[in-house]
Design a protein around this motif. Sequence first.
Motif, PDB file in Angstrom:
ATOM      1  N   GLU A 204       0.805  -1.215   0.000  1.00  0.00           N
ATOM      2  CA  GLU A 204       0.000   0.000   0.000  1.00  0.00           C
ATOM      3  C   GLU A 204       0.840   1.268   0.000  1.00  0.00           C
ATOM      4  N   ASN A 205       2.117   1.151   0.333  1.00  0.00           N
ATOM      5  CA  ASN A 205       2.976   2.325   0.392  1.00  0.00           C
ATOM      6  C   ASN A 205       3.643   2.642  -0.940  1.00  0.00           C
ATOM      7  N   VAL A 206       3.437   1.779  -1.961  1.00  0.00           N
ATOM      8  CA  VAL A 206       4.017   2.043  -3.270  1.00  0.00           C
ATOM      9  C   VAL A 206       3.291   3.219  -3.900  1.00  0.00           C
ATOM     10  N   ARG A 207       4.028   4.229  -4.290  1.00  0.00           N
ATOM     11  CA  ARG A 207       3.409   5.438  -4.805  1.00  0.00           C
ATOM     12  C   ARG A 207       2.883   5.247  -6.227  1.00  0.00           C
ATOM     13  N   ASN A 208       1.793   5.940  -6.537  1.00  0.00           N
ATOM     14  CA  ASN A 208       1.226   6.005  -7.879  1.00  0.00           C
ATOM     15  C   ASN A 208       0.691   4.679  -8.404  1.00  0.00           C
ATOM     16  N   ARG A 209       0.449   3.721  -7.515  1.00  0.00           N
ATOM     17  CA  ARG A 209      -0.181   2.465  -7.912  1.00  0.00           C
ATOM     18  C   ARG A 209      -1.496   2.293  -7.176  1.00  0.00           C
ATOM     19  N   ARG A 210      -2.258   3.356  -7.174  1.00  0.00           N
ATOM     20  CA  ARG A 210      -3.546   3.362  -6.497  1.00  0.00           C
ATOM     21  C   ARG A 210      -4.278   4.635  -6.891  1.00  0.00           C
ATOM     22  N   GLY A 211      -5.552   4.708  -6.552  1.00  0.00           N
ATOM     23  CA  GLY A 211      -6.312   5.935  -6.772  1.00  0.00           C
ATOM     24  C   GLY A 211      -6.972   6.007  -8.132  1.00  0.00           C
ATOM     25  N   ASN A 212      -7.409   7.215  -8.497  1.00  0.00           N
ATOM     26  CA  ASN A 212      -8.189   7.421  -9.713  1.00  0.00           C
ATOM     27  C   ASN A 212      -7.496   8.341 -10.707  1.00  0.00           C
ATOM     28  N   SER A 213      -6.175   8.363 -10.683  1.00  0.00           N
ATOM     29  CA  SER A 213      -5.429   9.181 -11.636  1.00  0.00           C
ATOM     30  C   SER A 213      -5.414   8.519 -13.008  1.00  0.00           C
ATOM     31  N   ARG A 214      -5.172   9.317 -14.043  1.00  0.00           N
ATOM     32  CA  ARG A 214      -5.022   8.757 -15.389  1.00  0.00           C
ATOM     33  C   ARG A 214      -3.883   7.737 -15.404  1.00  0.00           C
ATOM     34  N   ARG A 215      -2.805   8.049 -14.745  1.00  0.00           N
ATOM     35  CA  ARG A 215      -1.624   7.174 -14.740  1.00  0.00           C
ATOM     36  C   ARG A 215      -1.984   5.781 -14.227  1.00  0.00           C
ATOM     37  N   TRP A 216      -2.722   5.733 -13.113  1.00  0.00           N
ATOM     38  CA  TRP A 216      -3.015   4.434 -12.520  1.00  0.00           C
ATOM     39  C   TRP A 216      -4.175   3.721 -13.212  1.00  0.00           C
ATOM     40  N   LEU A 217      -5.250   4.430 -13.524  1.00  0.00           N
ATOM     41  CA  LEU A 217      -6.409   3.781 -14.132  1.00  0.00           C
ATOM     42  C   LEU A 217      -6.073   3.192 -15.499  1.00  0.00           C
ATOM     43  N   THR A 218      -5.238   3.890 -16.267  1.00  0.00           N
ATOM     44  CA  THR A 218      -4.847   3.366 -17.575  1.00  0.00           C
ATOM     45  C   THR A 218      -4.130   2.031 -17.428  1.00  0.00           C
ATOM     46  N   ARG A 219      -3.220   1.958 -16.452  1.00  0.00           N
ATOM     47  CA  ARG A 219      -2.519   0.703 -16.219  1.00  0.00           C
ATOM     48  C   ARG A 219      -3.460  -0.346 -15.629  1.00  0.00           C
ATOM     49  N   ALA A 220      -4.312   0.073 -14.697  1.00  0.00           N
ATOM     50  CA  ALA A 220      -5.223  -0.876 -14.042  1.00  0.00           C
ATOM     51  C   ALA A 220      -6.157  -1.544 -15.060  1.00  0.00           C
ATOM     52  N   VAL A 221      -6.652  -0.777 -16.026  1.00  0.00           N
ATOM     53  CA  VAL A 221      -7.527  -1.346 -17.051  1.00  0.00           C
ATOM     54  C   VAL A 221      -6.768  -2.371 -17.894  1.00  0.00           C
ATOM     55  N   GLU A 222      -5.554  -2.039 -18.289  1.00  0.00           N
ATOM     56  CA  GLU A 222      -4.754  -2.983 -19.085  1.00  0.00           C
ATOM     57  C   GLU A 222      -4.496  -4.270 -18.311  1.00  0.00           C
ATOM     58  N   ASP A 223      -4.201  -4.139 -17.028  1.00  0.00           N
ATOM     59  CA  ASP A 223      -3.940  -5.319 -16.199  1.00  0.00           C
ATOM     60  C   ASP A 223      -5.210  -6.166 -16.041  1.00  0.00           C
ATOM     61  N   SER A 224      -6.360  -5.504 -15.880  1.00  0.00           N
ATOM     62  CA  SER A 224      -7.618  -6.238 -15.754  1.00  0.00           C
ATOM     63  C   SER A 224      -7.956  -6.960 -17.056  1.00  0.00           C
TER      64      SER A 224
END
Length: 348
Positions: free
Chosen positions: A88-108
Motif C-alpha cells: 500500500e505504500n508504493v506510490r502512484n499504484r492506487r487511486g483514480n489518476s489517469r496514470r493508474w487507471l490506464t494501467r489498471a484497465v490494461e492489467d484487468s
Amino acid sequence: MHYRTLGGTGIEVSAHCLGAMMFGAAGNPDHDDSIRIIHTALDQGINFVDTADMYSTGESEEIVGKALKGRRDDVVLATKGHFPLDDENVRNRRGNSRRWLTRAVEDSLRRLDTDWIDLYQVHRPDHSTDIEETLWALTDLVSAGKIRAFGCSAFPAEDIVEAHHVSETRGYGRFRTNQPVYSMLARGIERSILPICRRLGMGVLTYSPLAFGFLSGKIRKGQPIDLTSGRAALAPYRFDPTIPGNAAKYDALEQLIEVAEDLGVTLPELALAFVTTHPAVTSVIAGPRTMEQLTGLLKAADLALDDETLDRIDKIVPPGTDLYPAVAAAEPPSLTDIAQRRRLYADR
C-alpha cells in the motif's frame, strides 16, 4: 430472471448480478468449483458478472476470465480499479489518476483474458485527484475501445453531483452507474444517493444485500456466534452482541426473520427481494462462495414483495435508516483525515 437497462447505456442486465468477490484465496480457492458456480449462474439467466482487480489480488478476475471462455459475448462484464494490489505504500499504484487507471484497465484486461470491459468502475472516491482528470481518462478508455461504459462505487451524493456537472460542462463521458451498500439494515442511501441516481438516469448496482452476512440466516439473537471465522472474523465489531450499538441490529433481525417466516421464504430471499423492489435499483450483486449459497440466492429471483410486507419492513427499519455501520473506506476525508479537521495538523 428479470432484466433491466443499465443506466441509459442500452445494455440489458439481469436484476441479479453475480458478484465474484468470494472467488479466489479470499473465499473459494478452488478454481474449478468457482467456475462451475459461475456457469450455473449463467445457465440460470444471470448475464451480469461483477468483480474487481483487488479481489484476491487479481485472482478473482483470472477465475472469471477462465469461466467466460466461449461465453464472453453473452455476458455483461464489470470490474473495478482504485486500490493498490501490492504494498500500500508504493506510490502512484492506487487511486483514480489517469496514470493508474490506464494501467489498471490494461492489467484487468489481461487477467480477464478479454478485449473489452463492459462496465469499468472506480472502486472508491479519490479526493487527491481532480474528478476531471478521472473522467477524462475514462472517456479516453471508452474511445480506445478498452471499456464500453464507466461508473463509480461507494460515491457519496455530493461527489456524484460534482462528477455529473464536470461531465456536462467539459464534454466528458459520465458515470453511468453507482455501486453502493444497500440492505434492509443499511437504508441510508434512500435519503439522497438513490433519488439523485434516479434523477440523473444512473444505474444502481447495490452490494452486500445480506449486510455482510448478518442477514444470512445463520445469526440469531441470544445464540452463540463464532467471531473467529467467516465474515465475523473479518469485522468482529459488526457482529459482537456485547457492543451496545449492535443491539438494535439484533432486535431488527429477529423481526425480519418473522416477516420471512410468514411469507414462507428464507431471510436471504427476503433480503434480495427487498433490494430489487426499489425503483432506482438496476441490479443487486450477490457474491456466493459455494454452489449451495448460489442456489439459495437464485430462489429470490422471482420473489415479489407486496405493499403489506414492505410496510412491515419499513416499521422495523424506517426508510433512510442505517442500523449497520457505514463502510469505512467510503467515509469522506473530512471524517477520516485528522488534518482536515484540525489546523495544527494541516499546518505541518
